[in-house]
Write a protein that holds these residues in place. Structure first.
Motif, PDB file in Angstrom:
ATOM      1  N   ARG A  57      23.193  22.074 -14.269  1.00  0.00           N
ATOM      2  CA  ARG A  57      24.468  21.970 -13.544  1.00  0.00           C
ATOM      3  C   ARG A  57      25.048  23.354 -13.252  1.00  0.00           C
ATOM      4  O   ARG A  57      25.501  23.606 -12.145  1.00  0.00           O
ATOM      5  CB  ARG A  57      25.435  21.155 -14.400  1.00  0.00           C
ATOM      6  N   ASN A  58      25.076  24.218 -14.235  1.00  0.00           N
ATOM      7  CA  ASN A  58      25.620  25.580 -14.204  1.00  0.00           C
ATOM      8  C   ASN A  58      26.595  25.880 -13.051  1.00  0.00           C
ATOM      9  O   ASN A  58      27.692  25.356 -13.017  1.00  0.00           O
ATOM     10  CB  ASN A  58      24.499  26.621 -14.338  1.00  0.00           C
ATOM     11  N   PHE A  59      26.192  26.726 -12.092  1.00  0.00           N
ATOM     12  CA  PHE A  59      27.116  27.174 -11.047  1.00  0.00           C
ATOM     13  C   PHE A  59      27.201  26.233  -9.843  1.00  0.00           C
ATOM     14  O   PHE A  59      27.993  26.471  -8.928  1.00  0.00           O
ATOM     15  CB  PHE A  59      26.707  28.566 -10.546  1.00  0.00           C
ATOM     16  N   GLY A  60      26.397  25.179  -9.828  1.00  0.00           N
ATOM     17  CA  GLY A  60      26.380  24.299  -8.669  1.00  0.00           C
ATOM     18  C   GLY A  60      27.735  23.750  -8.259  1.00  0.00           C
ATOM     19  O   GLY A  60      28.129  23.858  -7.085  1.00  0.00           O
ATOM     20  N   PRO A  61      28.500  23.166  -9.183  1.00  0.00           N
ATOM     21  CA  PRO A  61      29.781  22.573  -8.784  1.00  0.00           C
ATOM     22  C   PRO A  61      30.768  23.566  -8.187  1.00  0.00           C
ATOM     23  O   PRO A  61      31.437  23.268  -7.195  1.00  0.00           O
ATOM     24  CB  PRO A  61      30.305  21.978 -10.096  1.00  0.00           C
ATOM     25  N   VAL A  62      30.869  24.757  -8.784  1.00  0.00           N
ATOM     26  CA  VAL A  62      31.843  25.718  -8.271  1.00  0.00           C
ATOM     27  C   VAL A  62      31.385  26.300  -6.939  1.00  0.00           C
ATOM     28  O   VAL A  62      32.191  26.546  -6.039  1.00  0.00           O
ATOM     29  CB  VAL A  62      32.135  26.818  -9.316  1.00  0.00           C
ATOM     30  N   MET A  63      30.081  26.497  -6.776  1.00  0.00           N
ATOM     31  CA  MET A  63      29.565  27.007  -5.503  1.00  0.00           C
ATOM     32  C   MET A  63      29.776  25.999  -4.379  1.00  0.00           C
ATOM     33  O   MET A  63      30.019  26.380  -3.228  1.00  0.00           O
ATOM     34  CB  MET A  63      28.083  27.358  -5.634  1.00  0.00           C
ATOM     35  N   ALA A  64      29.699  24.722  -4.714  1.00  0.00           N
ATOM     36  CA  ALA A  64      29.874  23.683  -3.697  1.00  0.00           C
ATOM     37  C   ALA A  64      31.274  23.672  -3.109  1.00  0.00           C
ATOM     38  O   ALA A  64      31.477  23.171  -2.003  1.00  0.00           O
ATOM     39  CB  ALA A  64      29.543  22.312  -4.281  1.00  0.00           C
ATOM     40  N   THR A  65      32.234  24.215  -3.825  1.00  0.00           N
ATOM     41  CA  THR A  65      33.604  24.271  -3.298  1.00  0.00           C
ATOM     42  C   THR A  65      33.885  25.562  -2.546  1.00  0.00           C
ATOM     43  O   THR A  65      34.917  25.669  -1.882  1.00  0.00           O
ATOM     44  CB  THR A  65      34.637  24.140  -4.437  1.00  0.00           C
ATOM     45  N   ALA A  66      32.990  26.551  -2.657  1.00  0.00           N
ATOM     46  CA  ALA A  66      33.308  27.903  -2.189  1.00  0.00           C
ATOM     47  C   ALA A  66      32.577  28.317  -0.918  1.00  0.00           C
ATOM     48  O   ALA A  66      32.727  29.454  -0.477  1.00  0.00           O
ATOM     49  CB  ALA A  66      33.004  28.919  -3.304  1.00  0.00           C
ATOM     50  N   ALA A  67      31.779  27.434  -0.340  1.00  0.00           N
ATOM     51  CA  ALA A  67      30.991  27.800   0.837  1.00  0.00           C
ATOM     52  C   ALA A  67      31.345  26.931   2.041  1.00  0.00           C
ATOM     53  O   ALA A  67      31.748  25.775   1.904  1.00  0.00           O
ATOM     54  CB  ALA A  67      29.506  27.685   0.536  1.00  0.00           C
ATOM     55  N   THR A  68      31.165  27.498   3.211  1.00  0.00           N
ATOM     56  CA  THR A  68      31.425  26.764   4.453  1.00  0.00           C
ATOM     57  C   THR A  68      30.418  25.644   4.652  1.00  0.00           C
ATOM     58  O   THR A  68      30.766  24.526   5.042  1.00  0.00           O
ATOM     59  CB  THR A  68      31.382  27.736   5.648  1.00  0.00           C
ATOM     60  N   THR A  69      29.141  25.940   4.388  1.00  0.00           N
ATOM     61  CA  THR A  69      28.079  24.950   4.509  1.00  0.00           C
ATOM     62  C   THR A  69      27.365  24.825   3.176  1.00  0.00           C
ATOM     63  O   THR A  69      26.853  25.817   2.654  1.00  0.00           O
ATOM     64  CB  THR A  69      27.058  25.346   5.599  1.00  0.00           C
ATOM     65  N   VAL A  70      27.350  23.633   2.619  1.00  0.00           N
ATOM     66  CA  VAL A  70      26.735  23.391   1.318  1.00  0.00           C
ATOM     67  C   VAL A  70      25.479  22.549   1.505  1.00  0.00           C
ATOM     68  O   VAL A  70      25.535  21.455   2.084  1.00  0.00           O
ATOM     69  CB  VAL A  70      27.715  22.691   0.362  1.00  0.00           C
ATOM     70  N   ILE A  71      24.364  23.071   1.006  1.00  0.00           N
ATOM     71  CA  ILE A  71      23.068  22.397   1.134  1.00  0.00           C
ATOM     72  C   ILE A  71      22.540  22.138  -0.269  1.00  0.00           C
ATOM     73  O   ILE A  71      22.411  23.064  -1.066  1.00  0.00           O
ATOM     74  CB  ILE A  71      22.075  23.264   1.926  1.00  0.00           C
ATOM     75  N   ALA A  72      22.236  20.882  -0.566  1.00  0.00           N
ATOM     76  CA  ALA A  72      21.792  20.516  -1.907  1.00  0.00           C
ATOM     77  C   ALA A  72      20.420  19.870  -1.875  1.00  0.00           C
ATOM     78  O   ALA A  72      20.151  19.002  -1.046  1.00  0.00           O
ATOM     79  CB  ALA A  72      22.792  19.554  -2.555  1.00  0.00           C
ATOM     80  N   GLN A  73      19.562  20.309  -2.795  1.00  0.00           N
ATOM     81  CA  GLN A  73      18.300  19.609  -2.993  1.00  0.00           C
ATOM     82  C   GLN A  73      18.429  18.766  -4.260  1.00  0.00           C
ATOM     83  O   GLN A  73      19.009  19.191  -5.255  1.00  0.00           O
ATOM     84  CB  GLN A  73      17.117  20.572  -3.097  1.00  0.00           C
ATOM     85  N   VAL A  74      17.911  17.564  -4.212  1.00  0.00           N
ATOM     86  CA  VAL A  74      18.035  16.627  -5.323  1.00  0.00           C
ATOM     87  C   VAL A  74      16.694  15.927  -5.535  1.00  0.00           C
ATOM     88  O   VAL A  74      15.871  15.855  -4.625  1.00  0.00           O
ATOM     89  CB  VAL A  74      19.135  15.576  -5.070  1.00  0.00           C
ATOM     90  N   THR A  75      16.487  15.416  -6.735  1.00  0.00           N
ATOM     91  CA  THR A  75      15.223  14.730  -7.013  1.00  0.00           C
ATOM     92  C   THR A  75      15.235  13.278  -6.576  1.00  0.00           C
ATOM     93  O   THR A  75      14.184  12.660  -6.439  1.00  0.00           O
ATOM     94  CB  THR A  75      14.896  14.797  -8.512  1.00  0.00           C
ATOM     95  N   GLU A  76      16.434  12.742  -6.338  1.00  0.00           N
ATOM     96  CA  GLU A  76      16.527  11.339  -5.936  1.00  0.00           C
ATOM     97  C   GLU A  76      17.766  11.128  -5.075  1.00  0.00           C
ATOM     98  O   GLU A  76      18.834  11.655  -5.381  1.00  0.00           O
ATOM     99  CB  GLU A  76      16.613  10.436  -7.180  1.00  0.00           C
ATOM    100  N   ILE A  77      17.604  10.362  -3.994  1.00  0.00           N
ATOM    101  CA  ILE A  77      18.730   9.974  -3.142  1.00  0.00           C
ATOM    102  C   ILE A  77      18.806   8.452  -3.138  1.00  0.00           C
ATOM    103  O   ILE A  77      17.831   7.776  -2.811  1.00  0.00           O
ATOM    104  CB  ILE A  77      18.570  10.506  -1.706  1.00  0.00           C
ATOM    105  N   VAL A  78      19.962   7.935  -3.523  1.00  0.00           N
ATOM    106  CA  VAL A  78      20.140   6.484  -3.627  1.00  0.00           C
ATOM    107  C   VAL A  78      21.200   6.028  -2.623  1.00  0.00           C
ATOM    108  O   VAL A  78      21.980   6.840  -2.120  1.00  0.00           O
ATOM    109  CB  VAL A  78      20.549   6.084  -5.061  1.00  0.00           C
ATOM    110  N   PRO A  79      21.249   4.730  -2.317  1.00  0.00           N
ATOM    111  CA  PRO A  79      22.269   4.238  -1.387  1.00  0.00           C
ATOM    112  C   PRO A  79      23.681   4.469  -1.917  1.00  0.00           C
ATOM    113  O   PRO A  79      23.908   4.536  -3.134  1.00  0.00           O
ATOM    114  CB  PRO A  79      21.951   2.740  -1.292  1.00  0.00           C
TER     115      PRO A  79
END
Length: 230
Positions: free
Chosen positions: A175-197
């Motif tokens: 988790r580390n810096f992910g949450p805070v970085m997600a609030t601080a950038a104009t465009t946020v791109i995330a890679q994940v191991t699973e995408i669910v409905p």
């Protein structure tokens, strides 16, 4: 704006421009968005300023981006470790700039950007080279140094699960810096191991709400260790 689910990592990082400030999640190799970084190398954007906890490990992930010559400056809290040889070589030969920021201050500067805070005072670094040239003020009998937010044009982060609306759940220390970085950038791109409905993730477990996430891509997690780690 809704979250876009990209078919590939290359599609996810399309449009990143030369000269961008890129926030890169990860604490060493834990939570490093490897597939997004590899795609950014292929995409070709250069003259980047990278903000991350450290300056790369071995020759994978962030280190690979540095090795490709795409990074002009690194802002981080821990630039050197046993396997930071890519960064070490670039820095010693004058081919990359470095701004060292204490770890808590680094996180807070990004949090401030996400919260719309113009600047804040911190006692960390006072009396050291890290405070040189910065405004100081005595608060409650203690000297503090003025710190400004760090904003990103793009954030590349890694999470464990997401739903199709972009809500993210992280796994343990990744988790580390992910949450805070997600609030601080104009465009946020995330890679994940699973995408669910949408609706399949318990709202109580969501750490990063989908409103912060612009693009998602599914990628297999990589299990790597730091050289010399025990």
């Amino acid at each position: 704006m809704s979250t876009t689910v990209a078919a590939t990592s290359d599609e996810a990082v399309a449009g990143v421009r030369d000269g961008s400030t890129v926030l890169v999640g990860g604490f060493g190799l834990a939570g490093m968005p490897f597939d997004l970084i590899d795609a950014l190398i292929r995409q070709g954007a250069g003259d980047l300023t990278v903000v991350s906890n450290n300056a790369g490990n071995g020759d994978v992930g962030l280190a690979a981006l540095l090795k490709a010559g795409r990074v002009r400056k690194v802002i981080c809290s821990f630039p050197r470790q046993s396997d930071s040889y890519v960064f070490d070589d670039l820095y010693r030969s004058g081919r990359i700039e470095l701004e060292v920021v204490p770890q808590g201050t680094l996180a807070e500067r990004m949090r401030a950007a996400g919260a719309g805070i113009g600047a804040f005072y911190s006692p960390v670094g006072v009396g050291t080279p890290l405070a040189e040239g910065k405004e100081t003020r005595e608060i409650d009998g203690r000297v503090h140094v003025l710190e400004y937010p760090i904003k990103g044009d793009v954030a590349l982060i890694s999470a464990h699960r997401a739903d199709t609306t972009g809500n993210l759940v992280y796994r343990k220390t990744a988790r580390n810096f992910g949450p805070v970085m997600a609030t601080a950038a104009t465009t946020v791109i995330a890679q994940v191991t699973e995408i669910v409905p949408a609706g399949e993730i318990d709202p109580e477990t969501v750490v990063t709400p989908g409103i912060f996430v612009d693009r998602l891509v599914r990628a297999e997690a990589r299990r790597l260790t730091v050289e010399g780690a025990r």
